[in-house]
Motif scaffolding. Sequence first.
Motif, PDB file in Angstrom:
ATOM      1  N   TYR A   1      14.940  33.538 -47.959  1.00 10.25           N
ATOM      2  CA  TYR A   1      13.774  34.450 -47.336  1.00 10.25           C
ATOM      3  C   TYR A   1      14.190  35.556 -48.183  1.00 10.25           C
ATOM      4  O   TYR A   1      13.790  36.554 -48.462  1.00 10.25           O
ATOM      5  N   PHE A   2      15.815  36.055 -47.923  1.00 11.27           N
ATOM      6  CA  PHE A   2      16.147  37.232 -48.363  1.00 11.27           C
ATOM      7  C   PHE A   2      15.829  36.846 -49.767  1.00 11.27           C
ATOM      8  O   PHE A   2      14.969  38.650 -50.517  1.00 11.27           O
ATOM      9  N   LYS A   3      15.198  36.335 -50.739  1.00 11.77           N
ATOM     10  CA  LYS A   3      15.462  35.940 -51.686  1.00 11.77           C
ATOM     11  C   LYS A   3      13.212  36.103 -52.267  1.00 11.77           C
ATOM     12  O   LYS A   3      12.896  36.741 -52.895  1.00 11.77           O
ATOM     13  N   LEU A   4      12.901  35.595 -51.038  1.00 12.71           N
ATOM     14  CA  LEU A   4      11.285  35.760 -51.326  1.00 12.71           C
ATOM     15  C   LEU A   4      11.174  36.943 -51.024  1.00 12.71           C
ATOM     16  O   LEU A   4      10.217  37.827 -50.724  1.00 12.71           O
ATOM     17  N   GLN A   5      11.329  37.449 -49.806  1.00 12.10           N
ATOM     18  CA  GLN A   5      11.025  39.114 -49.191  1.00 12.10           C
ATOM     19  C   GLN A   5      11.086  40.118 -50.322  1.00 12.10           C
ATOM     20  O   GLN A   5      10.539  41.446 -50.377  1.00 12.10           O
TER      21      GLN A   5
ATOM     22  N   GLU B   1       2.717  33.558 -44.499  1.00 11.18           N
ATOM     23  CA  GLU B   1       1.563  33.028 -43.218  1.00 11.18           C
ATOM     24  C   GLU B   1       0.702  32.073 -42.707  1.00 11.18           C
ATOM     25  O   GLU B   1       0.676  30.832 -42.547  1.00 11.18           O
ATOM     26  N   LEU B   2       0.683  31.849 -44.676  1.00 14.34           N
ATOM     27  CA  LEU B   2      -0.317  31.019 -44.990  1.00 14.34           C
ATOM     28  C   LEU B   2      -0.380  29.953 -46.036  1.00 14.34           C
ATOM     29  O   LEU B   2      -0.248  28.767 -46.177  1.00 14.34           O
TER      30      LEU B   2
ATOM     31  N   ILE C   1       7.086  33.586 -38.636  1.00 13.50           N
ATOM     32  CA  ILE C   1       7.628  34.182 -37.273  1.00 13.50           C
ATOM     33  C   ILE C   1       8.319  35.917 -38.001  1.00 13.50           C
ATOM     34  O   ILE C   1       8.020  36.744 -37.672  1.00 13.50           O
ATOM     35  N   ILE C   2       9.384  35.372 -39.138  1.00  6.01           N
ATOM     36  CA  ILE C   2       9.601  36.565 -39.796  1.00  6.01           C
ATOM     37  C   ILE C   2       8.708  37.197 -40.119  1.00  6.01           C
ATOM     38  O   ILE C   2       8.437  38.634 -40.533  1.00  6.01           O
ATOM     39  N   GLY C   3       7.238  36.669 -41.488  1.00  2.26           N
ATOM     40  CA  GLY C   3       6.425  37.355 -41.785  1.00  2.26           C
ATOM     41  C   GLY C   3       5.260  38.879 -41.023  1.00  2.26           C
ATOM     42  O   GLY C   3       4.822  40.093 -41.464  1.00  2.26           O
ATOM     43  N   ILE C   4       5.997  38.576 -39.259  1.00  7.31           N
ATOM     44  CA  ILE C   4       4.999  39.438 -38.590  1.00  7.31           C
ATOM     45  C   ILE C   4       5.008  40.673 -38.711  1.00  7.31           C
ATOM     46  O   ILE C   4       4.412  42.039 -38.806  1.00  7.31           O
ATOM     47  N   HIS C   5       6.505  40.555 -38.986  1.00 10.71           N
ATOM     48  CA  HIS C   5       7.063  42.522 -38.873  1.00 10.71           C
ATOM     49  C   HIS C   5       6.719  43.129 -40.284  1.00 10.71           C
ATOM     50  O   HIS C   5       6.998  44.515 -40.250  1.00 10.71           O
ATOM     51  N   TYR C   6       6.451  42.525 -41.586  1.00  7.35           N
ATOM     52  CA  TYR C   6       5.735  42.967 -42.642  1.00  7.35           C
ATOM     53  C   TYR C   6       4.980  44.005 -42.874  1.00  7.35           C
ATOM     54  O   TYR C   6       4.744  44.985 -43.049  1.00  7.35           O
ATOM     55  N   LEU C   7       3.440  43.976 -40.755  1.00  5.24           N
ATOM     56  CA  LEU C   7       2.869  44.867 -40.829  1.00  5.24           C
ATOM     57  C   LEU C   7       2.941  46.363 -39.780  1.00  5.24           C
ATOM     58  O   LEU C   7       2.567  46.873 -40.339  1.00  5.24           O
ATOM     59  N   LEU C   8       4.774  46.227 -40.219  1.00  7.20           N
ATOM     60  CA  LEU C   8       4.842  47.331 -39.078  1.00  7.20           C
ATOM     61  C   LEU C   8       6.097  48.542 -39.997  1.00  7.20           C
ATOM     62  O   LEU C   8       6.665  48.487 -40.310  1.00  7.20           O
TER      63      LEU C   8
ATOM     64  N   TRP D   1      14.711  34.126 -35.092  1.00  7.70           N
ATOM     65  CA  TRP D   1      13.606  34.789 -36.910  1.00  7.70           C
ATOM     66  C   TRP D   1      12.852  35.880 -35.797  1.00  7.70           C
ATOM     67  O   TRP D   1      12.560  36.713 -36.069  1.00  7.70           O
ATOM     68  N   TRP D   2      12.776  35.588 -34.065  1.00 10.80           N
ATOM     69  CA  TRP D   2      11.497  36.622 -33.841  1.00 10.80           C
ATOM     70  C   TRP D   2      12.866  37.938 -33.442  1.00 10.80           C
ATOM     71  O   TRP D   2      12.141  39.152 -33.212  1.00 10.80           O
ATOM     72  N   ALA D   3      14.136  38.275 -34.060  1.00 12.96           N
ATOM     73  CA  ALA D   3      14.857  39.595 -33.750  1.00 12.96           C
ATOM     74  C   ALA D   3      13.959  40.428 -35.412  1.00 12.96           C
ATOM     75  O   ALA D   3      14.779  41.442 -35.075  1.00 12.96           O
ATOM     76  N   PHE D   4      13.644  39.776 -35.775  1.00 11.84           N
ATOM     77  CA  PHE D   4      13.176  40.955 -37.247  1.00 11.84           C
ATOM     78  C   PHE D   4      12.547  41.580 -36.451  1.00 11.84           C
ATOM     79  O   PHE D   4      11.898  42.706 -36.169  1.00 11.84           O
ATOM     80  N   LEU D   5      10.884  41.097 -35.972  1.00 13.64           N
ATOM     81  CA  LEU D   5       9.973  41.752 -35.382  1.00 13.64           C
ATOM     82  C   LEU D   5      10.587  42.827 -33.934  1.00 13.64           C
ATOM     83  O   LEU D   5      10.836  43.877 -33.978  1.00 13.64           O
ATOM     84  N   THR D   6      11.245  42.124 -33.564  1.00 15.25           N
ATOM     85  CA  THR D   6      12.448  42.694 -32.075  1.00 15.25           C
ATOM     86  C   THR D   6      12.703  43.977 -32.626  1.00 15.25           C
ATOM     87  O   THR D   6      12.544  44.867 -32.176  1.00 15.25           O
ATOM     88  N   ALA D   7      13.547  43.921 -33.793  1.00 13.61           N
ATOM     89  CA  ALA D   7      13.578  45.322 -34.669  1.00 13.61           C
ATOM     90  C   ALA D   7      13.108  45.856 -35.434  1.00 13.61           C
ATOM     91  O   ALA D   7      13.195  46.944 -35.128  1.00 13.61           O
ATOM     92  N   GLU D   8      11.969  46.270 -35.934  1.00 17.34           N
ATOM     93  CA  GLU D   8      11.038  46.429 -36.381  1.00 17.34           C
ATOM     94  C   GLU D   8      10.693  47.085 -35.507  1.00 17.34           C
ATOM     95  O   GLU D   8      10.124  48.127 -36.007  1.00 17.34           O
ATOM     96  N   ILE D   9      10.089  46.939 -34.090  1.00 18.75           N
ATOM     97  CA  ILE D   9       9.203  47.644 -33.138  1.00 18.75           C
ATOM     98  C   ILE D   9      10.416  49.370 -33.167  1.00 18.75           C
ATOM     99  O   ILE D   9       9.255  50.085 -33.020  1.00 18.75           O
ATOM    100  N   MET D  10      11.549  48.971 -32.774  1.00 15.47           N
ATOM    101  CA  MET D  10      11.719  49.901 -32.038  1.00 15.47           C
ATOM    102  C   MET D  10      11.907  50.663 -33.500  1.00 15.47           C
ATOM    103  O   MET D  10      11.660  51.887 -33.503  1.00 15.47           O
ATOM    104  N   SER D  11      12.651  50.286 -34.695  1.00 16.16           N
ATOM    105  CA  SER D  11      12.751  51.151 -36.123  1.00 16.16           C
ATOM    106  C   SER D  11      11.008  52.111 -35.961  1.00 16.16           C
ATOM    107  O   SER D  11      10.981  53.218 -36.626  1.00 16.16           O
TER     108      SER D  11
END
Length: 465
Positions: free
Chosen positions: A290-294, A347-348, A373-380, A429-439
């Motif tokens: 994931y870290f390489k892909l992101q 996602e796809l 799941i991780i990809g969702i936080h990209y929107l933020l 993996w949902w921790a990423f979205l949780t953290a991004e909302i706070m950010s």
Amino acid sequence: MNQKSASAPAAENKMGTMPIGRLLFNMSLPMMVSMLVQALYNIVDSIFVAKLSENALTAVSLAFPLQMLLIAVATGTGVGMNALLSRALGAKKTDEANKIASNAAFLYIISYIVFLILGFTVVKPFYASQIGNADVEIMEMGIDYLSTVMIFSMGLLAQICFERLLTSTGRTIFSMTSQLCGAITNIILDPILIFGLIGFPKMGVTGAAVATVIGQCVGALVSFTCNHKFNPDVSLQFRGFRPDGRIIRTIYAIGIPSIIMQSIGSVMTYSMNRILITFSSTATAVFGVYFKLQSFFFMPVFGLNNGITPIIAFNYGAQNRKRMVKTIKLSMATAFCIMLFGFLCFELVPQVLLGMFNASADMLTIGVPALRIIGIHYLLAWFGIICGTVFQALGKAVFSMIVSIMRQLVVLIPAAYVLAKFGGLHAVWWAFLTAEIMSLIVSLIFLFRTNRTIISKIPDGSDIL
């Protein structure tokens, strides 16, 4: 480098007068392309390593935290130098700009000495703290890889130093050239040194490290040459040089928050590795993939940041609010488009992305839902990244540091730990979205404050952020 000419430098004229849309394209596109190539060769590097074995991929993945620390110091120092140097050039303080460049180069030399020592002393205990003695093969491969990268890190530090000098004066095309040369060298050498092609010995994971180091040295040589031949705005002056405490403090006042922010990423990666290794080494490998892909999506945004930092800092020094605001708005729109593309890919086609790394059935089982799941936080995520750059360019880098600390240490790691305990691997993996909302929330608060206290007070134009 040549002495600065008496006439006003082209970079100053460009950053102060060129239409913002064209200037953003002119400054940022070369950096975005070069960072995209950097991301590509990081991915290619792991693709070749994955062909050796999943353990080899895991060994390289576990090296990320210290590699990130090395990059954090290099780029963070560059952030401080870049913002300070562009501001001095915007205010037409030539002698001050030369002193800033020379003191920054001195700081990079000191940084290399530190990482040289760390390369000989901390690598083995670092790996042992993550996996203990559970897998000797992963330990041995990882130590060989990471020791090589750190002991020969002078190429990376020199490359980033000279590239930031080019970026600070608006010559991003040469910065892109040096990055491309280093990346292409690495891509060519990876299969040759890893698998022992065309008469070279088969070096395995160590070959990947050697290819990386050689690529960095090539990039450093090219960026030094470009500065010497094509950058008359800034001169490195070491004859009779003495470190200037005032300049060093100012560089680090801006740069240390950036260093801390990226170092927090190192702590986050280390902590996530320790959480995931309790499930399996495959889970850790998925996180490494994931870290390489992101990086393929985040690195172009960071390249955009490198392009807009001198524009914002220059026009801040020149007291031109209208150009600053337009730069911020256009960069946000660009960053959103890049991250939206990343979201769609995760996602796809997650199985296709994982398949590039010889993913086993277990890795696909874990990795496909993880990427979605991780990809969702990209929107933020795009918003916080651009806001952080604005804060740094305006001398408020501490805001970026606070957001990063809260996102990765205060929220992400505790959330991942709790979700792992009560929800299992899938929930982590949902921790990423949780953290991004706070950010997002905290970044908005700081952006409004920065507008009220700095941007809106600049007496230029009528645009209000």
